[in-house]
Structures are given as structure tokens and as C-alpha cells.
Design an enzyme around this catalytic site. Structure first.
Site, PDB file in Angstrom:
ATOM      1  N   ASP A 117       0.765  -1.247   0.000  1.00  0.00           N
ATOM      2  CA  ASP A 117       0.000   0.000   0.000  1.00  0.00           C
ATOM      3  C   ASP A 117       0.801   1.305   0.000  1.00  0.00           C
ATOM      4  O   ASP A 117       0.660   2.127  -0.884  1.00  0.00           O
ATOM      5  CB  ASP A 117      -0.948   0.025   1.206  1.00  0.00           C
ATOM      6  CG  ASP A 117      -1.932  -1.134   1.176  1.00  0.00           C
ATOM      7  OD1 ASP A 117      -1.823  -1.998   0.303  1.00  0.00           O
ATOM      8  OD2 ASP A 117      -2.813  -1.162   2.046  1.00  0.00           O
ATOM      9  N   GLU A 152       1.723  -9.715  11.337  1.00  0.00           N
ATOM     10  CA  GLU A 152       1.463  -9.200   9.986  1.00  0.00           C
ATOM     11  C   GLU A 152       2.783  -8.783   9.322  1.00  0.00           C
ATOM     12  O   GLU A 152       3.035  -9.075   8.166  1.00  0.00           O
ATOM     13  CB  GLU A 152       0.504  -8.015  10.103  1.00  0.00           C
ATOM     14  CG  GLU A 152       0.007  -7.457   8.793  1.00  0.00           C
ATOM     15  CD  GLU A 152      -0.907  -6.241   8.994  1.00  0.00           C
ATOM     16  OE1 GLU A 152      -1.110  -5.831  10.165  1.00  0.00           O
ATOM     17  OE2 GLU A 152      -1.394  -5.694   7.988  1.00  0.00           O
TER      18      GLU A 152
HETATM   19  C1  2M8 Z   1      -3.327  -4.196   3.464  1.00  0.00           C
HETATM   20  O1  2M8 Z   1      -4.193  -3.429   2.651  1.00  0.00           O
HETATM   21  C2  2M8 Z   1      -5.506  -3.016   3.092  1.00  0.00           C
HETATM   22  C3  2M8 Z   1      -6.183  -2.333   1.921  1.00  0.00           C
HETATM   23  O2  2M8 Z   1      -6.406  -3.268   0.903  1.00  0.00           O
HETATM   24  C4  2M8 Z   1      -5.503  -2.064   4.279  1.00  0.00           C
HETATM   25  O3  2M8 Z   1      -4.452  -1.509   4.623  1.00  0.00           O
HETATM   26  O4  2M8 Z   1      -6.574  -1.879   4.867  1.00  0.00           O
HETATM   27  C5  2M8 Z   1      -2.127  -4.647   2.609  1.00  0.00           C
HETATM   28  O5  2M8 Z   1      -1.084  -5.122   3.421  1.00  0.00           O
HETATM   29  C6  2M8 Z   1      -2.560  -5.702   1.590  1.00  0.00           C
HETATM   30  O6  2M8 Z   1      -1.446  -6.247   0.924  1.00  0.00           O
HETATM   31  C7  2M8 Z   1      -3.354  -6.822   2.239  1.00  0.00           C
HETATM   32  O7  2M8 Z   1      -3.888  -7.647   1.238  1.00  0.00           O
HETATM   33  C8  2M8 Z   1      -4.479  -6.296   3.140  1.00  0.00           C
HETATM   34  C9  2M8 Z   1      -5.145  -7.405   3.962  1.00  0.00           C
HETATM   35  O8  2M8 Z   1      -4.169  -8.188   4.604  1.00  0.00           O
HETATM   36  O9  2M8 Z   1      -3.978  -5.312   4.049  1.00  0.00           O
END
Ligand code: 2M8
Length: 449
Positions: A175, A410
Site C-alpha cells: 500500500d 502481519e
Molecule cells: C493491506 O491493505 C488493506 C487495503 O487493501 C488495508 O491496509 O486496509 C495490505 O497489506 C494488503 O497487501 C493486504 O492484502 C491487506 C489485507 O491483509 O492489508
């Protein structure tokens, strides 16, 4: 450590199973995410293959008629306020047999063909009935995976160079990577949006570990722009504020076609077009995203034609391509082993998300420094593919040691290994299972052709 780590990883996947799909984590990400589902399936293949297939079916059940696979499939049982931006904000209309507000209109890297192939090949360990069931699942998925590839390589070839463009940093999965900084600088940051819409992530996570408010204002503005255009891709570069070609995303697109070639052989389809498209996308990555001066792959802003000035881990991911010329393989390995990324022999830890020597390297802030297991898992596969067994083994050991020591976090601090973000994160647990179980090299379709 291995049986303890195996048990704890399996327990995370049990905890995060919710109403027919897996959530990345319970609090911060209460819906289903696209590329998470792929990494998760790879781990579920060992402990619960039925759930691996069910999770992929849940995701592809939400595929749009144009072939796009949404980056989030919303769980109708979760309240609008439990994740921002939630289903109402995206305002996706009903399609096929799906009710309105069922998904987002963005995509994520298409890791699913690689994952489906991995789940299928693990089925041999579970008996003949499991292999037959896995073949049926591949049969169901194959046309859907093809439609996903056709959408990405068709409507999303915004630059007309044979590369897929992303229209939002969320599509990259990385992101707030510095890889987008230059392109994002041109996107208006209307901070008043954050008065109108409260960020949910910073109520559940440490604000200094997340993207900034300025990033979020831009993220929201970009969703509003794409949404206002009806999530239509025609003429994107002329009207949308963020149109970027990412080396990792495109490498995954080509890897998906290599996996599809193998799946095609199982389901009785023609593998040749997949190999051909993989070759074309690989050639386009090399031709358009390589910066000869630094000998690294960079993202390209389609609107300006400029390559990013930042060395980020997405530039290492093309290593997963079997057709990558030797010269580029050697250059990526040199970068991975340099003080900028520091293989475990230098740092004792897996590879970080950004150049450790950069002035704005940030050990805590999400994709701007911390270590992520999914990316290291991809890099390890690339090392195995190109004959760097010792380095691949080093990386595997470093990942397992880190997860064992810190937990299924994470992401991880790139100097201390401290766990950051969500403590029971699905893809970390799933890939720990795979790393524990699998010491073998992935055989690419091209090598067998
Ligand atoms: C993160 O992205 C989401 C938006 O899609 C967020 O920050 O809310 C990123 O690390 C992404 O790669 C990942 O797929 C998602 C869910 O783990 O979180």
C-alpha cells in the site's frame, strides 16, 4: 521448533476462518482479501484443503462479469463501520447473481493460479479421492482464472505496452510503498475527507505503524475518482490520477500464466497461449521496467512515463519469472545481497520492504521498511527457480526462525525482528506451514515445455 510452530500456525488459520472464508485477521481486516486468499490457500493445502478450495470459490464467486476479481469480498454479516472504506463507500452495484455492495472495484496481484496449482499438487499427499476433488476444483477455477488474466492484460493495459497498470496503491498490495511516492505526489490530498470519513485502521492499530493521513486522503480521493467513472477502465491515463506499472504485479501476472499452463494440461485445455502470454509479459517487464543505470526494476508512472526513483522490494519480485534473462537474475541477487536489502547472512533477518540505506527508511511504517513474509516467500521461490539453493535455504530458515521467535505477525521490524501489526495474521501462518513442509524447488511450466 517445528511441531510447535506447525500447531500455532494451524491454530491461527482455525481462528481466522469466518462464515465460509478466511479473514486476514479478526480485528483489522474483517472481510476476505484477494491476494491474501491465495497465500492462505497454499498453507491450508496441508491442514484443510477443503477450506483452501472453499476460500478460493468464495473469492471467485464475486468475480465481476468483466473478469476482475475484487480486492475485497465483503462479508454481509460485518457492520459497515468495522472496516473503512466499507461496502457502502465503494457503492458497487449488483452484478451477475450478487447483491449490490458485495465487493470493491479494485483488484490485487493475481496470485491465485499459482496458489491453485500448489493446492492441487499437495493433494497427492491426501489420497486418490483428494486428487480427483482437486482436479474438479481446477476445472471450476480454470475459466475464471483465464477471465481474470484477460481482464488484467486487456482493459488494464493502460500504457499500451503489454503491461498491467494498477489504478490505486491498494491494488499493489504494498500500500504505502515508496515506489508510489512520486506518482502519489500528484494526487490531491484533501484532508477534509478524513473529517467526513473516520479511519477505522487507526482505532485498532498503532497510527505510527500505518499509512499517514495524507496517504489516506489520497487513497480515498482515488477511490472516489474510479467510482465516479463507474469503475470503467477506458482511457484511464487521461482521467484518473494514479496509473502505474508495478514490476511485482506484472511478474505475478506472468507467473500466473505459467501456472495456468500447467493447470490447462490437467483440465484438458491448451497450455500454449499461457506460455506465450507469460513470455510476452516477461519481455515487457524487462523492456519497460528495467533501469539500466541502477540495474534494478522500478515501477513506471504511465501518466508521466517516469520510472520511480526508489529501490523497493517490488523490484526484486521479477526473480520469480522462469524466463528472466540471466543478466537480470544476477542483478536482482546482487541487490538482494547488498547492504540495501541484506540477505539473512548480513542482517540475520529476511529481506525488508525498502532499501535499508534510504534516508526515509522507516522500520515501523507498514510497507516502507518492515519485513513481510509473503514477499520473502516469493523471493525464495525465485531463488530456487534460478539455482540459488543456498540463499533460498538461508531465507527459509530466517523466515521460520523469525516467526517462531516473534509470532504470526502481519509484519516485522527489520532490525530487531519484533512483530508489528496484527498478531494472528493468516498469510504469515499459512506460509509458515508451507515453509515447514516444503523444501522443494517449484518446477516452472517453461522448464518442462
Ligand atoms: C493491506 O491493505 C488493506 C487495503 O487493501 C488495508 O491496509 O486496509 C495490505 O497489506 C494488503 O497487501 C493486504 O492484502 C491487506 C489485507 O491483509 O492489508
Amino acid at each position: 521448533m517445528s511441531s510447535q510452530l506447525w500447531q500455532s500456525a494451524a491454530a491461527v488459520l482455525d481462528t481466522n476462518w469466518a462464515r465460509g472464508h478466511m479473514v486476514p485477521s479478526r480485528r483489522l481486516y474483517p472481510h476476505q482479501w484477494s491476494w491474501d486468499a491465495a497465500f492462505i490457500a497454499v498453507g491450508l493445502a496441508y491442514v484443510n484443503p477443503q477450506r483452501a478450495w472453499a476460500d478460493l470459490r468464495n473469492l471467485f464467486g464475486a468475480q465481476w462479469p468483466d473478469g476482475r476479481v475484487p480486492h475485497i469480498v465483503f462479508d454481509p454479516a460485518v457492520a459497515e463501520g468495522d472496516y473503512f472504506p466499507g461496502p457502502g463507500f465503494w457503492d458497487v452495484p449488483a452484478y451477475a447473481d450478487r447483491p449490490a455492495h458485495g465487493s470493491t472495484g479494485l483488484v490485487q496481484p493475481p496470485m491465485h493460479a499459482v496458489a491453485a496449482w500448489e493446492v492441487y499438487r499437495r493433494a497427492t499427499g491426501h489420497g486418490a479421492a483428494a486428487v480427483a476433488a482437486a482436479r474438479d476444483e481446477l476445472g471450476w477455477l480454470y475459466p475464471r482464472l483465464c477471465a481474470q488474466q484477460e481482464y488484467l492484460t486487456g482493459a488494464r493495459d493502460a500504457g499500451g505496452r503489454g503491461l498491467v497498470s494498477i489504478v490505486h496503491p491498494w491494488e499493489s498490495g504494498l500500500d504505502n510503498s515508496p515506489s508510489w511516492d512520486a506518482a502519489m505526489a500528484a494526487v490531491p490530498a484533501d484532508l477534509s475527507l478524513l473529517q467526513r470519513y473516520a479511519r477505522r485502521d487507526v482505532q485498532v492499530a498503532d497510527i505510527t505503524h500505518r499509512p499517514t493521513d495524507t496517504d489516506y486522503a489520497r487513497y480515498i480521493g482515488l477511490v472516489q475518482s474510479y467510482r465516479a467513472g463507474g469503475y470503467d477502465d477506458a482511457g484511464l491515463a487521461a482521467w484518473h490520477g494514479f496509473v502505474v506499472e508495478c514490476p511485482a504485479f506484472n511478474a505475478i501476472v506472468a507467473a500466473a500464466d505459467h501456472a495456468l499452463a500447467r493447470i490447462a494440461e490437467v483440465v484438458g485445455a491448451d497450455p500454449a497461449p499461457h506460455r506465450e502470454r507469460a513470455r510476452r509479459v516477461t519481455a515487457a517487464v524487462v523492456a519497460h521496467l528495467w533501469e539500466p543505470a541502477s540495474r534494478t526494476f522500478r515501477s513506471r508512472d504511465v501518466r508521466t512515463g517516469e520510472l520511480s526513483g526508489r529501490r523497493c522490494v517490488n523490484g526484486l519480485v521479477p526473480l520469480m519469472l522462469p524466463g528472466l534473462p540471466r543478466e537480470h537474475v544476477v542483478a536482482i541477487m546482487a541487490e538482494a545481497e547488498s547492504e540495501r536489502f541484506g540477505m539473512p547472512s548480513l542482517s540475520g533477518l529476511p529481506i525488508p520492504s525498502y532499501d535499508r540505506t534510504a534516508a526515509d527508511f522507516d522500520s515501523y511504517r507498514y510497507w516502507r521498511g518492515p519485513i513481510w513474509i509473503n514477499i520473502n516467500w516469493l523471493l525464495r521461490r525465485g531463488m530456487l527457480l534460478h539455482g540459488y539453493e543456498a540463499q533460498a535455504d538461508e531465507l527459509r530458515t530466517a523466515m521460520l526462525r523469525l516467526i517462531h521467535r516473534s509470532g504470526h505477525y502481519e509484519y516485522f521490524h527489520p532490525a530487531t525482528g519484533e512483530g508489528i501489526g496484527e498478531p494472528a495474521f493468516s498469510w504469515t501462518a499459512a506460509l509458515a506451514l508451507d515453509l515447514l513442509a516444503d523444501r522443494t524447488a517449484p518446477v516452472p511450466a517453461a522448464a518442462r515445455a
